[in-house]
Write a protein that holds these residues in place. Structure first.
Motif, PDB file in Angstrom:
ATOM      1  N   THR A  10       0.807  -1.238  -0.001  1.00  0.00           N
ATOM      2  CA  THR A  10       0.059   0.102   0.072  1.00  0.00           C
ATOM      3  C   THR A  10       0.793   1.199  -0.091  1.00  0.00           C
ATOM      4  N   SER A  11       2.013   1.016   0.522  1.00  0.00           N
ATOM      5  CA  SER A  11       2.853   2.326   0.631  1.00  0.00           C
ATOM      6  C   SER A  11       4.564   1.999   0.029  1.00  0.00           C
ATOM      7  N   ILE A  12       4.987   3.330  -0.352  1.00  0.00           N
ATOM      8  CA  ILE A  12       6.372   3.156  -0.630  1.00  0.00           C
ATOM      9  C   ILE A  12       7.192   4.232   0.070  1.00  0.00           C
ATOM     10  N   VAL A  13       8.517   3.870   0.483  1.00  0.00           N
ATOM     11  CA  VAL A  13       9.247   4.627   1.376  1.00  0.00           C
ATOM     12  C   VAL A  13      10.743   4.934   0.724  1.00  0.00           C
ATOM     13  N   SER A  14      11.082   5.897   0.730  1.00  0.00           N
ATOM     14  CA  SER A  14      12.411   6.485   0.388  1.00  0.00           C
ATOM     15  C   SER A  14      12.911   7.628   1.251  1.00  0.00           C
ATOM     16  N   ALA A  15      14.261   8.040   1.006  1.00  0.00           N
ATOM     17  CA  ALA A  15      14.566   9.505   1.746  1.00  0.00           C
ATOM     18  C   ALA A  15      15.557  10.184   0.754  1.00  0.00           C
ATOM     19  N   THR A  16      15.621  11.440   1.045  1.00  0.00           N
ATOM     20  CA  THR A  16      16.619  12.360   0.372  1.00  0.00           C
ATOM     21  C   THR A  16      17.128  13.291   1.187  1.00  0.00           C
ATOM     22  N   GLY A  17      18.214  13.305   1.736  1.00  0.00           N
ATOM     23  CA  GLY A  17      19.052  14.264   2.560  1.00  0.00           C
ATOM     24  C   GLY A  17      18.418  13.815   3.936  1.00  0.00           C
ATOM     25  N   PRO A  18      17.792  15.057   4.616  1.00  0.00           N
ATOM     26  CA  PRO A  18      17.233  15.022   5.778  1.00  0.00           C
ATOM     27  C   PRO A  18      15.797  14.532   5.925  1.00  0.00           C
ATOM     28  N   PHE A  19      15.140  14.078   4.686  1.00  0.00           N
ATOM     29  CA  PHE A  19      13.585  14.079   4.425  1.00  0.00           C
ATOM     30  C   PHE A  19      13.447  12.481   4.284  1.00  0.00           C
ATOM     31  N   ILE A  20      12.588  12.093   5.147  1.00  0.00           N
ATOM     32  CA  ILE A  20      11.883  10.863   4.842  1.00  0.00           C
ATOM     33  C   ILE A  20      10.666  11.006   4.053  1.00  0.00           C
ATOM     34  N   VAL A  21      10.298  10.302   3.116  1.00  0.00           N
ATOM     35  CA  VAL A  21       9.346  10.477   2.061  1.00  0.00           C
ATOM     36  C   VAL A  21       8.388   9.298   2.042  1.00  0.00           C
ATOM     37  N   THR A  22       7.164   9.115   2.023  1.00  0.00           N
ATOM     38  CA  THR A  22       6.162   7.936   1.892  1.00  0.00           C
ATOM     39  C   THR A  22       5.362   8.291   0.630  1.00  0.00           C
ATOM     40  N   TRP A  23       5.150   7.485  -0.129  1.00  0.00           N
ATOM     41  CA  TRP A  23       4.110   7.602  -1.173  1.00  0.00           C
ATOM     42  C   TRP A  23       2.897   6.527  -0.821  1.00  0.00           C
ATOM     43  N   SER A  24       1.728   6.989  -0.998  1.00  0.00           N
ATOM     44  CA  SER A  24       0.525   6.273  -1.042  1.00  0.00           C
ATOM     45  C   SER A  24       0.155   5.612  -2.432  1.00  0.00           C
ATOM     46  N   LEU A  25       0.276   4.224  -2.460  1.00  0.00           N
ATOM     47  CA  LEU A  25       0.243   3.564  -3.728  1.00  0.00           C
ATOM     48  C   LEU A  25      -1.405   3.885  -4.201  1.00  0.00           C
ATOM     49  N   LYS A  26      -2.340   3.941  -3.540  1.00  0.00           N
ATOM     50  CA  LYS A  26      -3.823   4.296  -4.016  1.00  0.00           C
ATOM     51  C   LYS A  26      -3.618   5.735  -4.405  1.00  0.00           C
ATOM     52  N   LYS A  27      -3.005   6.750  -3.843  1.00  0.00           N
ATOM     53  CA  LYS A  27      -3.060   8.099  -4.392  1.00  0.00           C
ATOM     54  C   LYS A  27      -2.216   8.112  -5.710  1.00  0.00           C
ATOM     55  N   ILE A  28      -1.227   7.404  -5.837  1.00  0.00           N
ATOM     56  CA  ILE A  28      -0.481   7.420  -7.093  1.00  0.00           C
ATOM     57  C   ILE A  28      -1.506   6.807  -8.353  1.00  0.00           C
ATOM     58  N   LEU A  29      -1.982   5.664  -7.852  1.00  0.00           N
ATOM     59  CA  LEU A  29      -2.981   5.164  -9.086  1.00  0.00           C
ATOM     60  C   LEU A  29      -4.174   5.796  -9.442  1.00  0.00           C
ATOM     61  N   GLN A  30      -4.519   6.887  -8.177  1.00  0.00           N
ATOM     62  CA  GLN A  30      -5.607   7.709  -8.737  1.00  0.00           C
ATOM     63  C   GLN A  30      -5.129   8.942  -9.334  1.00  0.00           C
ATOM     64  N   GLY A  31      -4.027   9.011  -9.448  1.00  0.00           N
ATOM     65  CA  GLY A  31      -3.359  10.083 -10.451  1.00  0.00           C
ATOM     66  C   GLY A  31      -3.485  11.715  -9.365  1.00  0.00           C
ATOM     67  N   ARG A  32      -3.191  11.282  -8.217  1.00  0.00           N
ATOM     68  CA  ARG A  32      -3.382  12.461  -7.164  1.00  0.00           C
ATOM     69  C   ARG A  32      -2.211  13.252  -7.440  1.00  0.00           C
ATOM     70  N   LYS A  33      -2.348  14.549  -7.411  1.00  0.00           N
ATOM     71  CA  LYS A  33      -1.298  15.516  -7.144  1.00  0.00           C
ATOM     72  C   LYS A  33      -0.205  15.606  -6.030  1.00  0.00           C
ATOM     73  N   ASP A  34      -0.803  14.918  -5.018  1.00  0.00           N
ATOM     74  CA  ASP A  34      -0.089  14.821  -3.874  1.00  0.00           C
ATOM     75  C   ASP A  34      -0.049  13.663  -3.035  1.00  0.00           C
ATOM     76  N   PRO A  35       0.654  12.793  -3.941  1.00  0.00           N
ATOM     77  CA  PRO A  35       0.662  11.326  -3.249  1.00  0.00           C
ATOM     78  C   PRO A  35       1.735  11.158  -2.267  1.00  0.00           C
ATOM     79  N   TYR A  36       2.499  12.234  -1.905  1.00  0.00           N
ATOM     80  CA  TYR A  36       3.560  11.681  -1.028  1.00  0.00           C
ATOM     81  C   TYR A  36       3.381  12.571   0.372  1.00  0.00           C
ATOM     82  N   SER A  37       4.047  12.222   1.383  1.00  0.00           N
ATOM     83  CA  SER A  37       3.993  12.890   2.735  1.00  0.00           C
ATOM     84  C   SER A  37       5.703  12.965   3.180  1.00  0.00           C
ATOM     85  N   ILE A  38       6.008  13.748   4.047  1.00  0.00           N
ATOM     86  CA  ILE A  38       7.625  14.099   4.512  1.00  0.00           C
ATOM     87  C   ILE A  38       7.603  14.132   5.911  1.00  0.00           C
ATOM     88  N   ARG A  39       8.904  13.837   6.315  1.00  0.00           N
ATOM     89  CA  ARG A  39       9.135  14.222   7.664  1.00  0.00           C
ATOM     90  C   ARG A  39      10.815  14.600   7.664  1.00  0.00           C
TER      91      ARG A  39
END
Length: 826
Positions: free
Chosen positions: A725-754
């Motif tokens: 259901t989800s994907i995780v990666s990171a870049t620099g000091p940011f952890i990033v997750t994507w929602s597979l459901k939002k990706i498949l819906q073509g959402r403009k905001d499929p990711y969250s950060i910390r």
């Protein structure tokens, strides 16, 4: 003033204090003088405001915290407050704001003697303000000191240096005397309500792109009396408000060939307002070849050049045909990052420009002429860089779904929470020399392996491995430290890569100094017990499990790859461990770089050229070959059922659907049967938006560089809709997750950060869930709930950095520090 400045220097100098200063009593309001939502809302009836440090140098927060009276907490869970909390976001008892000049923080003494602090609601509508109304018992000296410290914090953030260099004149920059008078939080008469139908945009521009035109000289009137037309104009960023200014252009090198030349509007992303501001209504955009596989983008207006830019992968190109726009990043010589937008008059102009720019980028990356590619492969590449969009109705429906999902996640989090165990390793009086001693070897955490059988995670740090236990309340607890990783002959080494094996009882280790061998560590004893020589002439550059869940079983064999060979490794063989009958070698150098397997043992292999191959078994040719976009693939993962292949490049991810939906092989995976030549799966390119990329680099000074992305793993849900259901990666000091459901819906905001205060070195989901993440920082390890990640906003990107030490309540994740990994005996 002299006395106040001395006191504030004392406060800043005492680094042991998290809170610099506070105002102990007041009320917090959200005031919306121009909004049809209502004029004002009382957020906290009784509250305290404070200025706090974050986990990052020169970054501070303004925090307003609710104060409960006896019995009040139990009564405040009514529906109205819950709705308001959902609308405002954040902790229901605390609101935090990064102390940045974009808040336009100011204070005002009212006729009745009360002091009011006001600042912009950056996530709200134009004109929205938060107001903290101080208690009448608050003295003038307290409020003056609070305002001065807030200005000094803004100075440190803007200039990244200590306030000791700041003069009174320097701090006047943060007084914002040109702002409107602060409106009353509770007006005597209700202001005129604005009609929703009258809030039309001042520009006939696509609202999803958030375009505004720069109009210098417009004046502001009384906030409570503005018409809806004036409200729209408030969103306009004016040149005299210190909007982001375009850097000087570089001179274009001599051109050998023009690949594209078109006319367009030019917009620049403004960091202060979060909008694209028009810079020029008509520019000439030219893509040219300048020799040695290098290419150049030059944008010129009537009055001169706007920008010159080498065409490289870091420009992060996005083509949006719904809004006829091309968005990209620009990196001047000073290392800063900007986000630009070109808007074309019709689709044919954008299509012509896209073909020229993508030809330039592809040829630069592959050093091969674009037209040597088959037409179907060129179309495949062009389609991959188009922006997926949703219509407004679906977007609104999706937002409602998001709210419901967030509510369900919060309820689940509350059910899971248990009192945290005491964290023994946090000694507030830790000796500084001891901390420095631990870092003398120069090693930091580098790799993470998450166990599947015994709820353990393993963190590699030089020639040491820290072992951590996952507790029932989703925390991490230090278990032990493997202090010396060495060969059976006693030679110390730092593992380049690790893989858990045989039910998490063993760990396979790679030694960079011995490319033709691997090592087996017995985790029960904490020592390397075997060296496996793979082959005399064929190295093992990459290795992967026999199948997706092999590490949970007693499976002995696994996959190995060299730059041009794919084979099986069987440690039970005498002598070399490569299985000759299952070796597939290629004559050309394919530069294989990553591999992953499905539950059935199907194999995906990627290369530094950027292509992906799909096999149903070893020893044969690939069933499917996905063409390269040009960027090297650094990591690969596959869903358990084989439907989704996830590839990681430095600046973006690729999500490939391997299910065939038409033709004679309909219903088959690309691993099982080949796709028709004209029906290869179209990858979804998962990239941060160019404006977010620019903000990330604006904050960190470093380009995007993703860690290998991974799906969540849950064997019990692998064959249901609740699998990956989800994907995780990171870049620099940011952890990033994507929602597979939002990706498949073509959402403009499929990711969250910390955001963290240091670079994220490795990351993964806890085995069996998508709700919890394990994050390895250079010197610490954290278990964090996925619900703690937030949508990327200017504040979440800019620096609400995670404090280094846990609060001790245990509900927000747990850190394991340097001493846990380095100094604890095995």
């Amino acid at each position: 003033m002299f006395m106040l400045r001395n006191v504030s220097k004392y406060l800043f100098g005492d680094t042991s204090k998290e809170t610099l200063l506070d105002l102990p009593q007041g009320q917090l309001y959200l005031v919306r003088p121009l909004s049809p939502k209502g004029y004002s809302e009382l957020i906290f009836t009784d509250a305290a405001a404070s200025i706090r440090r974050t986990g990052q140098d020169f970054q501070y927060q303004l925090v307003v915290q609710r104060a409960y009276e006896e019995g009040e907490e139990a009564l405040n869970a009514d529906d109205d407050e819950e709705a308001l909390e959902k609308e405002l976001g954040g902790d229901k008892d605390e609101k935090g704001f990064l102390l940045d000049q974009s808040l336009r923080l100011r204070c005002e003494l009212r006729e009745g003697g009360e002091t009011v602090f006001a600042w912009r609601d950056l996530s709200g509508d134009p004109g929205d303000l938060f107001e903290f109304v101080c208690s009448p018992s608050t003295s003038g000296a307290e409020t003056a000191q609070f305002m001065l410290v807030a200005q000094q914090c803004q100075y440190e953030r803007k200039y990244h240096k200590s306030l000791t260099a700041a003069t009174d004149q320097d701090l006047r920059e943060f007084e914002f005397e040109d702002e409107e008078p602060i409106p009353s939080a509770s007006p005597i008469s209700s202001p005129r309500t604005l009609s929703p139908t009258s809030t039309s945009q001042s520009l006939a521009a696509p609202k999803s792109l958030n375009l505004v035109e720069a109009k210098p000289g417009a004046k502001r009137g009384d906030m409570a009396k503005k018409s809806a037309e004036d409200k729209a104009s408030k969103a306009v960023v004016k040149k005299d408000e210190k909007a982001t200014v375009a850097p000087p252009s570089r001179k274009a090198p001599k051109s050998r060939e023009i690949l594209a030349h078109q006319t367009a509007e030019l917009h620049l992303f403004d960091f202060q307002s979060g909008t694209f501001v028009m810079q020029d209504s008509e520019v000439e955009a030219t893509v040219s070849e300048i020799g040695d596989w290098n290419y150049w983008l030059q944008i010129t207006g009537e009055k001169g050049d706007w920008l010159g830019q080498s065409i490289v992968e870091d420009i992060n190109p996005v083509f949006n045909f719904e809004y006829l726009s091309f968005i990209f990043n620009h990196y001047p010589e000073d290392g800063a990052a900007y986000s630009w937008l070109l808007r074309f008059k019709d689709p044919s102009l954008l299509e012509n420009f896209q073909e020229g720019l993508m030809q330039a980028l592809w040829e630069h990356l592959n050093q091969t002429k674009w037209f040597k590619q088959k037409e179907v492969e060129r179309d495949y590449i062009l389609e991959s860089f188009k922006d997926l969009t949703m219509d407004d109705i679906r977007e609104e429906e999706a937002k409602v779904e998001d709210e419901e999902e967030e509510e369900a996640e919060e309820e689940a989090d509350e059910e899971d929470e248990e009192p945290a165990q005491r964290e023994e390793d946090y000694d507030e009086d830790e000796d500084e020399d001891e901390a420095l001693e631990r870092d003398k070897d120069g090693n930091v955490n580098s790799q993470l392996a998450v166990g599947s059988k015994h709820d353990r995670s393993f963190v590699v740090r030089g020639s040491k491995i820290g072992v951590f236990k996952h507790t029932p309340n989703n925390q991490l607890e230090f278990s032990t430290n493997i202090s010396k990783v060495q060969t059976p002959k006693g030679k110390l080494f730092s593992p380049k890569k690790v893989m858990l094996h045989e039910g998490d009882r063993n760990m396979v280790l790679q030694n960079a100094d011995n490319p033709n061998s691997l090592y087996r560590m017995d985790l029960e004893y904490g020592k390397v017990v075997d060296e496996w020589k793979v082959h005399d002439d064929i190295p093992i550059d990459v290795f992967a499990p026999e199948n997706k869940f092999a590490q949970m079983t007693d499976e002995k064999t696994f996959l190995g790859l060299s730059h041009n060979a794919l084979y099986r490794v069987d440690p039970r063989l005498s002598g070399n461990k490569l299985v000759d009958a299952e070796l597939k070698q290629y004559a050309s150098k394919n530069a294989f770089s990553a591999a992953a397997t499905t539950e059935q043992g199907y194999i995906a292999v990627a290369s530094t050229k950027g292509d992906v191959r799909m096999f149903d078994r070893l020893g044969i040719n690939a069933k499917t070959h996905i063409p390269a976009l040009g960027d090297p693939i650094l990591g690969l993962d596959v869903s358990a059922d084989g439907r989704w292949v996830l590839a990681t490049t430095r600046t973006y991810l690729l999500l490939i659907d391997s299910l065939q939906k038409s033709g004679k092989n309909e219903g088959k995976l690309g691993f099982e049967k080949s796709f028709a030549a004209d029906a290869k799966p179209q990858p979804r390119r998962l990239a941060l938006t160019p404006s977010h990329v620019a903000q990330f680099q604006h904050e960190t000074g470093a380009p995007i560089s993703f860690t290998p992305a991974k799906f969540n793993v849950d064997p019990e849900a692998a064959h249901t809709a609740g699998g990956e259901t989800s994907i995780v990666s990171a870049t620099g000091p940011f952890i990033v997750t994507w929602s597979l459901k939002k990706i498949l819906q073509g959402r403009k905001d499929p990711y969250s950060i910390r955001r963290y205060g240091e670079q994220v070195k490795a990351d993964d989901f806890r085995f069996g869930t998508d709700k919890n993440l394990i994050v390895a920082l250079p010197n610490e390890v954290e278990a964090v709930k996925k619900s703690m990640l937030k949508r990327p906003t200017r504040e979440s990107i800019a620096g609400m950095a995670t404090p280094r030490r846990s609060s001790g309540r245990g509900t927000r994740g747990s850190y394991l520090g340097r001493s846990d990994i380095v100094n604890s005996p095995y």
